[in-house]
Design a protein around this motif. Structure first.
Motif, PDB file in Angstrom:
ATOM      1  N   GLU A  59       0.831  -1.202   0.000  1.00  0.00           N
ATOM      2  CA  GLU A  59       0.000   0.000   0.000  1.00  0.00           C
ATOM      3  C   GLU A  59       0.869   1.258   0.000  1.00  0.00           C
ATOM      4  O   GLU A  59       0.614   2.204  -0.751  1.00  0.00           O
ATOM      5  N   ALA A  60       1.903   1.261   0.813  1.00  0.00           N
ATOM      6  CA  ALA A  60       2.794   2.423   0.889  1.00  0.00           C
ATOM      7  C   ALA A  60       3.517   2.669  -0.437  1.00  0.00           C
ATOM      8  O   ALA A  60       3.846   3.810  -0.760  1.00  0.00           O
ATOM      9  N   ARG A  61       3.768   1.617  -1.187  1.00  0.00           N
ATOM     10  CA  ARG A  61       4.483   1.736  -2.462  1.00  0.00           C
ATOM     11  C   ARG A  61       3.531   1.778  -3.654  1.00  0.00           C
ATOM     12  O   ARG A  61       3.968   1.735  -4.800  1.00  0.00           O
ATOM     13  N   ASN A  62       2.219   1.837  -3.390  1.00  0.00           N
ATOM     14  CA  ASN A  62       1.206   1.899  -4.451  1.00  0.00           C
ATOM     15  C   ASN A  62       1.274   0.713  -5.403  1.00  0.00           C
ATOM     16  O   ASN A  62       1.220   0.871  -6.626  1.00  0.00           O
ATOM     17  N   VAL A  63       1.377  -0.464  -4.805  1.00  0.00           N
ATOM     18  CA  VAL A  63       1.431  -1.707  -5.569  1.00  0.00           C
ATOM     19  C   VAL A  63       0.342  -2.618  -5.030  1.00  0.00           C
ATOM     20  O   VAL A  63       0.221  -2.793  -3.809  1.00  0.00           O
ATOM     21  N   ALA A  64      -0.454  -3.194  -5.914  1.00  0.00           N
ATOM     22  CA  ALA A  64      -1.477  -4.149  -5.477  1.00  0.00           C
ATOM     23  C   ALA A  64      -0.789  -5.341  -4.812  1.00  0.00           C
ATOM     24  O   ALA A  64       0.238  -5.821  -5.314  1.00  0.00           O
ATOM     25  N   PRO A  65      -1.325  -5.827  -3.702  1.00  0.00           N
ATOM     26  CA  PRO A  65      -0.680  -6.948  -3.001  1.00  0.00           C
ATOM     27  C   PRO A  65      -0.996  -8.304  -3.647  1.00  0.00           C
ATOM     28  O   PRO A  65      -1.537  -9.210  -3.028  1.00  0.00           O
ATOM     29  N   THR A  66      -0.661  -8.409  -4.916  1.00  0.00           N
ATOM     30  CA  THR A  66      -0.843  -9.659  -5.652  1.00  0.00           C
ATOM     31  C   THR A  66       0.519 -10.115  -6.160  1.00  0.00           C
ATOM     32  O   THR A  66       1.429  -9.301  -6.359  1.00  0.00           O
ATOM     33  N   GLU A  67       0.626 -11.399  -6.401  1.00  0.00           N
ATOM     34  CA  GLU A  67       1.897 -11.943  -6.867  1.00  0.00           C
ATOM     35  C   GLU A  67       2.364 -11.268  -8.151  1.00  0.00           C
ATOM     36  O   GLU A  67       3.535 -10.882  -8.271  1.00  0.00           O
ATOM     37  N   SER A  68       1.477 -11.104  -9.099  1.00  0.00           N
ATOM     38  CA  SER A  68       1.882 -10.539 -10.387  1.00  0.00           C
ATOM     39  C   SER A  68       2.256  -9.062 -10.272  1.00  0.00           C
ATOM     40  O   SER A  68       3.240  -8.620 -10.874  1.00  0.00           O
TER      41      SER A  68
END
Length: 158
Positions: A81-90
Motif C-alpha cells: 500500500e505504501a508503495r502503491n502496488v497491489a498486493p498480488t503476486e503478479s
C-alpha cells in the motif's frame, strides 16, 4: 550503486515502512550480503532467469511466500500500500524490478518468515545457512559468501 546508496535509498526507507522490531544491524548486514550474493546490486533482472529486483525474487517463490506467510502477509500488504502496488503476486513481481524499496522490504520480510533469530554479526556459517534456507538458491555459490558478507559487515560499520 554503492552499498551506502543501497542502505540509504532502499533499505532504510523499506525498514521505515515495517515494524521497528524488524530493524537491526544484523538485518541490514543480511540484506546487504544477500543482495551482493544474488545480484551484486548490478542486475535488477536475473541473467538468464526469471528472478527480479536486487534480491532476485521469483513470482511463485519469494513473492508468493512473503504474501502468504502468516508472519509476513499483513506487513507485506502495508508495504505494498505504501508503495502503491497491489498486493498480488503478479503486481509485486512486476514492481520489484524497478522499486528498490519494495524489493528491500520483501527481502526483509522473507528473512522474518524464518523461525530462527538472525545470526550474530560475523557468524558467516549461520548467515549462509539462513540465506540458503530462505532464498533456496538453485545454484548456490558458497565460495563467494564470506567475502560478500564481510563487505556487508564493513558497510554497516558497527
Amino acid at each position: 550503486m554503492t552499498l551506502t546508496d543501497i542502505r540509504r535509498l532502499a533499505i532504510a526507507p523499506a525498514l521505515a515502512l515495517l515494524p521497528a522490531r524488524l530493524t537491526s544491524a544484523p538485518a541490514e548486514v543480511m540484506l546487504l550480503a544477500i543482495g551482493l550474493q544474488e545480484s551484486r546490486f548490478a542486475h535488477r533482472r536475473q541473467v538468464g532467469g526469471p528472478a527480479c529486483g536486487f534480491w532476485q525474487f521469483e513470482q511463485g517463490g519469494g513473492v508468493r511466500g512473503v504474501l502468504r506467510h502468516t508472519a509476513t502477509a499483513g506487513h507485506a500488504r502495508v508495504l505494498c500500500e505504501a508503495r502503491n502496488v497491489a498486493p498480488t503476486e503478479s503486481a509485486v513481481y512486476a514492481a520489484l524490478e524497478h522499486d528498490d524499496v519494495l524489493a528491500a522490504g520483501f527481502a526483509r520480510l522473507l528473512l522474518w518468515s524464518d523461525a530462527a533469530p538472525l545470526p550474530a554479526l560475523g557468524d558467516f556459517d549461520a548467515a549462509w545457512a539462513l540465506y540458503v534456507r530462505t532464498w533456496r538458491p538453485g545454484k548456490p555459490h558458497p565460495e563467494t559468501w564470506e567475502g560478500l558478507y564481510s563487505l556487508a559487515l564493513a558497510e554497516v560499520d558497527l
